[in-house]
Design an enzyme around this catalytic site. Structure first.
Site, PDB file in Angstrom:
ATOM      1  N   HIS A   1      25.681   6.137 -48.091  1.00  0.00           N
ATOM      2  CA  HIS A   1      25.040   5.583 -46.899  1.00  0.00           C
ATOM      3  C   HIS A   1      25.972   5.691 -45.700  1.00  0.00           C
ATOM      4  O   HIS A   1      27.161   5.966 -45.838  1.00  0.00           O
ATOM      5  CB  HIS A   1      24.613   4.136 -47.130  1.00  0.00           C
ATOM      6  CG  HIS A   1      25.747   3.169 -47.344  1.00  0.00           C
ATOM      7  ND1 HIS A   1      26.646   3.285 -48.394  1.00  0.00           N
ATOM      8  CD2 HIS A   1      26.137   2.075 -46.640  1.00  0.00           C
ATOM      9  CE1 HIS A   1      27.519   2.296 -48.332  1.00  0.00           C
ATOM     10  NE2 HIS A   1      27.247   1.557 -47.282  1.00  0.00           N
TER      11      HIS A   1
ATOM     12  N   HIS B   1      27.794   3.984 -43.642  1.00  0.00           N
ATOM     13  CA  HIS B   1      28.738   2.951 -43.224  1.00  0.00           C
ATOM     14  C   HIS B   1      30.127   3.582 -43.198  1.00  0.00           C
ATOM     15  O   HIS B   1      30.453   4.432 -44.028  1.00  0.00           O
ATOM     16  CB  HIS B   1      28.728   1.758 -44.187  1.00  0.00           C
ATOM     17  CG  HIS B   1      27.732   0.712 -43.813  1.00  0.00           C
ATOM     18  ND1 HIS B   1      27.244  -0.216 -44.708  1.00  0.00           N
ATOM     19  CD2 HIS B   1      27.125   0.444 -42.618  1.00  0.00           C
ATOM     20  CE1 HIS B   1      26.382  -1.022 -44.082  1.00  0.00           C
ATOM     21  NE2 HIS B   1      26.296  -0.628 -42.814  1.00  0.00           N
TER      22      HIS B   1
ATOM     23  N   ASP C   1      33.047   2.862 -44.111  1.00  0.00           N
ATOM     24  CA  ASP C   1      33.938   2.922 -45.280  1.00  0.00           C
ATOM     25  C   ASP C   1      33.512   3.982 -46.297  1.00  0.00           C
ATOM     26  O   ASP C   1      34.200   4.196 -47.289  1.00  0.00           O
ATOM     27  CB  ASP C   1      34.090   1.543 -45.946  1.00  0.00           C
ATOM     28  CG  ASP C   1      32.787   0.895 -46.356  1.00  0.00           C
ATOM     29  OD1 ASP C   1      31.751   1.190 -45.739  1.00  0.00           O
ATOM     30  OD2 ASP C   1      32.793   0.078 -47.297  1.00  0.00           O
ATOM     31  N   HIS C   2      32.409   4.675 -46.027  1.00  0.00           N
ATOM     32  CA  HIS C   2      31.950   5.719 -46.952  1.00  0.00           C
ATOM     33  C   HIS C   2      31.932   7.112 -46.334  1.00  0.00           C
ATOM     34  O   HIS C   2      31.707   8.089 -47.038  1.00  0.00           O
ATOM     35  CB  HIS C   2      30.567   5.368 -47.506  1.00  0.00           C
ATOM     36  CG  HIS C   2      30.589   4.080 -48.286  1.00  0.00           C
ATOM     37  ND1 HIS C   2      30.637   4.050 -49.658  1.00  0.00           N
ATOM     38  CD2 HIS C   2      30.651   2.789 -47.863  1.00  0.00           C
ATOM     39  CE1 HIS C   2      30.702   2.772 -50.051  1.00  0.00           C
ATOM     40  NE2 HIS C   2      30.718   1.994 -48.981  1.00  0.00           N
TER      41      HIS C   2
ATOM     42  N   ASP D   1      27.191  -0.417 -52.959  1.00  0.00           N
ATOM     43  CA  ASP D   1      26.639  -1.039 -51.760  1.00  0.00           C
ATOM     44  C   ASP D   1      25.144  -1.320 -51.913  1.00  0.00           C
ATOM     45  O   ASP D   1      24.293  -0.631 -51.364  1.00  0.00           O
ATOM     46  CB  ASP D   1      26.942  -0.211 -50.504  1.00  0.00           C
ATOM     47  CG  ASP D   1      28.411  -0.292 -50.120  1.00  0.00           C
ATOM     48  OD1 ASP D   1      29.256  -0.286 -51.045  1.00  0.00           O
ATOM     49  OD2 ASP D   1      28.730  -0.386 -48.916  1.00  0.00           O
TER      50      ASP D   1
HETATM   51 ZN    ZN Z   1      30.972  -0.075 -48.489  1.00  0.00          ZN
HETATM   52 ZN    ZN Z   2      27.847  -0.489 -46.842  1.00  0.00          ZN
END
Ligand code: ZN
Ligand code: ZN
Length: 309
Positions: free
Chosen positions: A62, A64, A66-67, A211
């Protein structure tokens, strides 16, 4: 056939000095498939001494930070090797826009083809003659997907003595039978593969889910996984907060593994940065109460996934 998973990072939200962000690299027969790429993912790949140019495809859960913030670095590094094949990137809407805008605003030098495939419905994304990679829906604050790599059934074990007893001579006819073909002997006898092979054997399965709010249907998607890597971000005491943020506790991850059936090993991942490494044992303990075969993943751990037969 070699199949091995490398945990490049196990943290959620932000990289820590001792814990990179959640990312898993799967190596199958020398081909590499990357699942998520947070900031600094490339460091773990380098430390593991894995070859860059072999990354065949990247799957993003997804949009976000952090990914995905590690993607530009990985794309640039791929330009430093002689790469002929395109790199495929799969992910939810806006992944193409993110890559394109980053490329343009940073004037990134990319000397190979990148093929980005956005999808909005779960389904098969990669089909090979021996395995497939499929996405399934998760429930997060943004469109989010889990992934499985699943090998097709393999033919059963070959019994040479059965072939010899039927009069099939050693050589190419054996290969034909092993590959599922019928063989007609000079005597007119028709030999079927099932006459000389054992029962078909299950392929291996790897699943990756991070997540998401817990919901029971995730179990169906990951059933039979040799290795399930699943978010276990919080301890029980923070369940309300996990629900509110649309994340999972370690116990919920274990519940998915238990209810799925056939999961051999659960590796927890995407830990909240609030936990120091030694505090993670609380999460492990809570998960193991539900699914004993649970471990805490750590950066650069690797998991060979063996065939059982
Ligand atoms: Zn995450
Ligand atoms: Zn996330």
């Amino acid at each position: 056939m070699n199949l091995e998973a490398f945990v490049l990072g196990c943290g959620g939200m932000m990289p820590l000095p001792y814990r990179h962000l959640t990312s898993v690299l799967l190596r199958r027969e020398g081909e590499l498939f990357l699942f998520d790429a947070g900031e600094a993912t490339q460091i773990s790949i380098r430390r593991l001494n894995l070859r860059w140019k072999k990354i065949t495809a990247i799957f993003i859960s997804h949009m976000h930070a952090d990914h995905v913030t590690g993607l530009p670095g990985i794309l640039m590094l791929n330009s430093q090797v002689d790469r002929q094949e395109p790199l495929y990137i799969f992910g939810p809407p806006r992944i193409a826009e993110y890559i394109e805008q980053t490329r343009r605003s940073l004037d990134m030098y990319i000397n190979y083809e990148i093929i980005v495939k956005e999808f909005t419905e779960p389904g098969i994304l990669w089909e090979d003659k021996e395995f497939s990679i499929r996405s399934f829906g998760l429930r997060h604050t943004k469109p989010c997907y889990g992934y499985t790599l699943e090998e097709h059934m393999r033919p059963g074990a070959f019994f040479p003595e059965k072939a010899l007893a039927l009069g099939v001579p050693r050589g190419p006819l054996w290969s034909l039978l092993q590959g599922g073909g019928n063989v007609t002997l000079p005597s007119g006898l028709l030999v079927h593969p099932e006459d000389v092979l054992g029962a078909p054997r299950m392929g291996r399965k790897f699943s990756y889910a991070t997540d998401s709010l817990y919901f029971p249907e995730i179990s169906r998607e990951v059933a039979g996984s040799d290795l399930l890597v699943c978010e276990g971000m919080f301890e029980d005491a923070l369940l309300a907060s996990a629900v509110e943020k649309r994340h999972m506790t370690a116990r919920q991850a274990a519940t998915i593994a238990r209810d799925a059936g056939g999961v051999k090993l659960l590796g927890l991942i995407h830990y909240s940065p609030r936990y120091a490494d030694k505090e993670l044992k609380q999460l492990l303990q809570e998960a193991q109460e539900v699914f004993p075969n649970t471990i805490l993943t750590r950066d650069r751990m690797n998991f060979p996934i063996e065939n059982v037969d």
